[in-house]
Design an enzyme around this catalytic site. Structure first.
Site, PDB file in Angstrom:
ATOM      1  N   THR A  35      68.527 -12.010  25.968  1.00 35.55           N
ATOM      2  CA  THR A  35      69.291 -13.042  26.835  1.00 35.55           C
ATOM      3  C   THR A  35      68.818 -14.612  26.655  1.00 35.55           C
ATOM      4  OG1 THR A  35      68.533 -11.390  28.240  1.00 35.55           O
ATOM      5  CG2 THR A  35      69.529 -13.272  29.602  1.00 35.55           C
ATOM      6  N   VAL A  76      58.952  -6.082  22.523  1.00 35.82           N
ATOM      7  CA  VAL A  76      60.010  -5.608  23.235  1.00 35.82           C
ATOM      8  C   VAL A  76      59.426  -4.108  23.852  1.00 35.82           C
ATOM      9  CG1 VAL A  76      61.663  -6.888  22.285  1.00 35.82           C
ATOM     10  CG2 VAL A  76      61.105  -4.748  21.212  1.00 35.82           C
ATOM     11  N   ALA A  78      58.668  -0.340  23.902  1.00 35.01           N
ATOM     12  CA  ALA A  78      58.486   0.629  22.942  1.00 35.01           C
ATOM     13  C   ALA A  78      59.630   1.639  22.896  1.00 35.01           C
ATOM     14  CB  ALA A  78      56.907   1.329  23.063  1.00 35.01           C
ATOM     15  N   SER A 128      45.883  -5.951  23.518  1.00 34.75           N
ATOM     16  CA  SER A 128      45.427  -5.756  24.754  1.00 34.75           C
ATOM     17  C   SER A 128      45.144  -6.847  25.498  1.00 34.75           C
ATOM     18  CB  SER A 128      44.376  -4.672  24.890  1.00 34.75           C
ATOM     19  OG  SER A 128      44.049  -4.480  26.253  1.00 34.75           O
ATOM     20  N   LYS A 182      44.717   1.371  19.950  1.00 32.52           N
ATOM     21  CA  LYS A 182      45.430   0.907  21.291  1.00 32.52           C
ATOM     22  C   LYS A 182      45.707   1.839  22.376  1.00 32.52           C
ATOM     23  CE  LYS A 182      46.767  -2.206  24.221  1.00 32.52           C
ATOM     24  NZ  LYS A 182      48.058  -1.643  25.036  1.00 32.52           N
ATOM     25  N   HIS A 185      42.395   3.191  23.263  1.00 33.04           N
ATOM     26  CA  HIS A 185      41.890   1.951  24.411  1.00 33.04           C
ATOM     27  C   HIS A 185      42.557   2.245  25.831  1.00 33.04           C
ATOM     28  CE1 HIS A 185      43.056  -1.687  26.332  1.00 33.04           C
ATOM     29  NE2 HIS A 185      41.747  -2.285  26.039  1.00 33.04           N
ATOM     30  N   ASN A 186      43.971   2.531  25.998  1.00 31.07           N
ATOM     31  CA  ASN A 186      44.536   2.453  26.998  1.00 31.07           C
ATOM     32  C   ASN A 186      44.106   3.729  27.794  1.00 31.07           C
ATOM     33  OD1 ASN A 186      45.619   0.489  26.160  1.00 31.07           O
ATOM     34  ND2 ASN A 186      47.883   1.075  26.898  1.00 31.07           N
ATOM     35  N   GLU A 189      40.825   3.153  29.319  1.00 36.93           N
ATOM     36  CA  GLU A 189      41.405   2.028  30.469  1.00 36.93           C
ATOM     37  C   GLU A 189      41.711   3.171  31.684  1.00 36.93           C
ATOM     38  OE1 GLU A 189      44.146  -0.868  29.492  1.00 36.93           O
ATOM     39  OE2 GLU A 189      45.225  -0.417  31.232  1.00 36.93           O
TER      40      GLU A 189
HETATM   41  N1  LIG Z   1      52.557  -6.064  30.385  1.00 37.49           N
HETATM   42  C1  LIG Z   1      51.687  -5.881  29.813  1.00 37.49           C
HETATM   43  O1  LIG Z   1      50.473  -5.830  30.541  1.00 37.49           O
HETATM   44  C2  LIG Z   1      51.319  -5.255  28.317  1.00 37.49           C
HETATM   45  C3  LIG Z   1      50.022  -5.169  27.917  1.00 37.49           C
HETATM   46  C4  LIG Z   1      50.069  -4.781  26.326  1.00 37.49           C
HETATM   47  C5  LIG Z   1      51.227  -4.336  25.851  1.00 37.49           C
HETATM   48  N2  LIG Z   1      52.458  -4.549  26.347  1.00 37.49           N
HETATM   49  C6  LIG Z   1      53.724  -3.963  25.837  1.00 37.49           C
HETATM   50  O2  LIG Z   1      54.221  -5.212  25.209  1.00 37.49           O
HETATM   51  C7  LIG Z   1      55.685  -4.637  25.200  1.00 37.49           C
HETATM   52  C8  LIG Z   1      56.487  -5.966  25.891  1.00 37.49           C
HETATM   53  O3  LIG Z   1      56.006  -5.667  27.310  1.00 37.49           O
HETATM   54  P1  LIG Z   1      56.531  -6.702  28.396  1.00 37.49           P
HETATM   55  O4  LIG Z   1      55.492  -6.278  29.740  1.00 37.49           O
HETATM   56  O5  LIG Z   1      56.348  -7.940  27.922  1.00 37.49           O
HETATM   57  O6  LIG Z   1      57.995  -6.327  28.834  1.00 37.49           O
HETATM   58  P2  LIG Z   1      58.814  -7.183  29.919  1.00 37.49           P
HETATM   59  O7  LIG Z   1      58.273  -8.301  30.412  1.00 37.49           O
HETATM   60  O8  LIG Z   1      59.602  -6.240  30.391  1.00 37.49           O
HETATM   61  O9  LIG Z   1      59.869  -7.740  28.619  1.00 37.49           O
HETATM   62  C9  LIG Z   1      60.476  -7.069  27.761  1.00 37.49           C
HETATM   63  C10 LIG Z   1      61.165  -7.983  26.395  1.00 37.49           C
HETATM   64  O10 LIG Z   1      62.065  -7.179  25.572  1.00 37.49           O
HETATM   65  C11 LIG Z   1      63.248  -7.586  25.885  1.00 37.49           C
HETATM   66  N3  LIG Z   1      64.042  -6.517  25.776  1.00 37.49           N
HETATM   67  C12 LIG Z   1      64.351  -5.396  26.496  1.00 37.49           C
HETATM   68  N4  LIG Z   1      65.256  -4.577  26.229  1.00 37.49           N
HETATM   69  C13 LIG Z   1      65.762  -5.086  25.103  1.00 37.49           C
HETATM   70  C14 LIG Z   1      66.882  -4.702  24.105  1.00 37.49           C
HETATM   71  N5  LIG Z   1      67.563  -3.466  24.303  1.00 37.49           N
HETATM   72  N6  LIG Z   1      67.003  -5.447  23.026  1.00 37.49           N
HETATM   73  C15 LIG Z   1      66.395  -6.658  22.884  1.00 37.49           C
HETATM   74  N7  LIG Z   1      65.468  -6.915  23.715  1.00 37.49           N
HETATM   75  C16 LIG Z   1      65.245  -6.375  24.563  1.00 37.49           C
HETATM   76  C17 LIG Z   1      63.492  -8.315  27.098  1.00 37.49           C
HETATM   77  O11 LIG Z   1      64.649  -9.451  27.047  1.00 37.49           O
HETATM   78  P3  LIG Z   1      65.434  -9.760  28.539  1.00 37.49           P
HETATM   79  O12 LIG Z   1      65.062 -10.943  28.781  1.00 37.49           O
HETATM   80  O13 LIG Z   1      66.864  -9.920  27.731  1.00 37.49           O
HETATM   81  O14 LIG Z   1      65.545  -8.584  29.463  1.00 37.49           O
HETATM   82  C18 LIG Z   1      62.203  -9.037  27.231  1.00 37.49           C
HETATM   83  O15 LIG Z   1      62.082 -10.318  26.622  1.00 37.49           O
HETATM   84  C19 LIG Z   1      56.009  -3.403  25.414  1.00 37.49           C
HETATM   85  O16 LIG Z   1      55.747  -2.332  24.595  1.00 37.49           O
HETATM   86  C20 LIG Z   1      54.719  -3.178  26.505  1.00 37.49           C
HETATM   87  O17 LIG Z   1      54.201  -1.607  26.425  1.00 37.49           O
HETATM   88  C21 LIG Z   1      52.618  -4.787  27.543  1.00 37.49           C
END
Ligand SMILES: NC(=O)c1ccc[n+]([C@@H]2O[C@H](COP(=O)([O-])OP(=O)(O)OC[C@H]3O[C@@H](n4cnc5c(N)ncnc54)[C@H](OP(=O)(O)O)[C@@H]3O)[C@@H](O)[C@H]2O)c1
Length: 466
Positions: A35, A76, A78, A128, A182, A185-186, A189
């Protein structure tokens, strides 16, 4: 603007924080988000860091903005989204470029992506630390081609957490080794959180303590050997008041825990590897059970509420010791599982290095991890609970763990993770187990044969064999 050093796709919670971190450490970063409005608002709110961030509106523009050989981080969700992004990016990139999946991928997917060939390299890195970690210094666990890692390592080390001068970013091994570490790790956690929640339950339901008093207990524990991010935030969570009710916020939070699957993956992979991680298993089961609120309410109505007052049966100090013992046992299992996977997949993972990258930045960071790194460095193949420092810690605390679990069982408090830790400990220190009965049963109904203790002969059968 000159070409950017690195690209990043996905300006969600983690991606936005990581991009700011990269820009802050002096690396020009080009960003793209599905977006575009989010890309624009991200740069508008980046303040002083905006000069190091190149917003792009198309993938072509993103690729053109990068200095070759290019490196693009995917942050993005997983799964299929990662495959879609790789498919969209790869034709635009050149031989020698690389794509880095920094999300919480299943390591099997990372293995597949790393093996899929093509001219564009692929790295899977586990990150993490949540949003704050991503912004100010996460723990980074990398997997894939070591040459690719070395190319981006300067950036990764610069943005990672720092433990007494050592960056918490390291290469774990080939293929999906980074995402595997990782994942474990989770899983750990989950287990840490569950064991803390179990002691919270004992204080709340067994000792009738208000949340504010429980917060103080966690604060005290955080000043001792349980010092850790999770104990610290548990104290903060328990001590936070709710503006709407004027009471503790914790008391109005629904008791159903969410999950995104990494704990479950740990439990599943542990079964595939025959690497027992019962404390993690119990934590995953407990989260699943927490979601069954209606069924729990119905069972309480049918059988009566389980938790009864503990009436001084256990003390704060004994709970602290029980948590310490549970933690040692849980980490012992987790590291053994990583060691088992490393041997199974030929990854050659350096276990002390795993402990070192977990010392800061990540969610399970704790004072104990420094001692674990040291113990594993002395004897990487020895199970952690047998290392002199941790064996002494267990010797000192296991009686309290037993007392806490026993009092919990007698008084109706479910403490599945602490119980699982104790059962593991007891099973591990039982040289003559009970599987001889299982072997007898298997031979009886399936002629599977057994080995004899007295003669050492294998493939023996009982007189029941016809
Ligand atoms: N949150 C945590 O604490 C944490 C910690 C470690 C690892 N992670 C991992 O990091 C990754 C991202 O997590 P997040 O928490 O940052 O997620 P998030 O806030 O939901 O953000 C997701 C991102 O991916 C984009 N996206 C979603 N669907 C898409 C698609 N079909 N095509 C292209 N872009 C798409 C979204 O774009 P739009 O803006 O257009 O929706 C947004 O920029 C995941 O794998 C998650 O498991 C998260």
């Amino acid at each position: 603007m000159s070409k950017s050093e690195i690209g990043l796709i996905g300006l969600g919670t983690m991606g936005a924080a990581l991009a700011l971190n990269i820009a802050e450490k002096g690396f020009p970063v080009a960003v793209w988000n599905r977006t575009s409005a989010k890309t624009r608002s991200f740069v508008e709110t980046a303040g002083d860091l905006a000069h190091n961030i190149a917003p792009t509106e198309t993938l072509e523009q993103l690729v053109d903005t990068l200095r070759p050989p290019r490196a693009i981080i995917l942050m993005v969700p997983a799964g299929a989204v990662v495959d879609e992004q790789i498919a969209a990016l790869s034709p635009l990139m050149s031989p020698g470029d690389m794509i880095i999946d920094a999300g919480n991928a299943n390591f099997h997917d990372t293995n597949r992506r790393a093996a899929s060939g093509g001219d564009v390299g692929f790295l899977g890195i586990g990150v993490s630390g949540g949003e704050d970690g991503a912004r100010h210094g996460p723990s980074i666990m990398a997997g894939g081609d070591p040459g690719l890692w070395e190319r981006i390592a300067p950036i990764m080390r610069a943005i990672s957490a720092d433990f007494e001068g050592t960056p918490c970013a390291a290469y774990m091994g080939p293929q999906g080794a980074g995402h595997f570490v990782k994942t474990v790790h989770n899983g750990i956690e989950y287990a840490d959180m569950q064991m803390i929640a179990e002691t919270y339950g004992l204080m709340r339901d067994g000792m009738g303590m208000p949340a504010g008093d429980i917060a103080k207990v966690f604060e005290r524990w955080n000043a001792g050997r349980l010092k850790s991010y999770l104990v610290e935030i548990s104290g903060i969570v328990a001590g936070t008041m709710d503006a709407a009710t004027g009471g503790p916020l914790l008391d109005v939070i629904v008791d159903a825990a969410g999950q995104k699957g990494t704990g479950r993956w740990t439990a599943i992979e542990a079964q595939h590897l025959a690497a027992p991680v019962p404390v993690i298993d119990a934590a995953v089961v407990a989260r699943n059970l927490s979601s069954r609120r209606a069924e729990r309410a119905a069972a309480q109505a049918r059988f009566g509420a389980a938790p009864q007052p503990l009436r001084g049966a256990i003390s704060e100090a004994e709970m602290e010791q029980a948590l310490t013992a549970g933690k040692i046992l849980c980490y012992s299992q987790g590291f053994a599982m990583i060691g088992r996977a490393s041997a199974e997949y030929g990854w050659n993972i350096d276990l002390p290095e795993v402990a070192r990258v977990w010392r800061a930045g990540c969610i399970i960071r704790s004072a104990m991890l420094d001692d674990m790194a040291e113990a594993l460095a002395r004897a990487p193949d020895r199970e952690l609970m047998m290392a002199p420092y941790f064996a002494a810690g267990l010797a000192e605390t296991h009686t309290a763990l037993r007392k806490v679990v026993a009092a919990s069982v007698l008084n109706g408090h479910a403490v599945p993770a602490l119980s699982a830790g104790l059962a593991y400990f007891d099973a591990m220190r039982t040289a003559r187990g009970t599987a001889n009965m299982i072997q007898g049963q298997r031979d009886y109904f399936g002629l599977h044969g057994f080995a004899r203790l007295d003669t050492g002969e294998d493939g023996q059968h009982g007189p029941w064999a016809g």
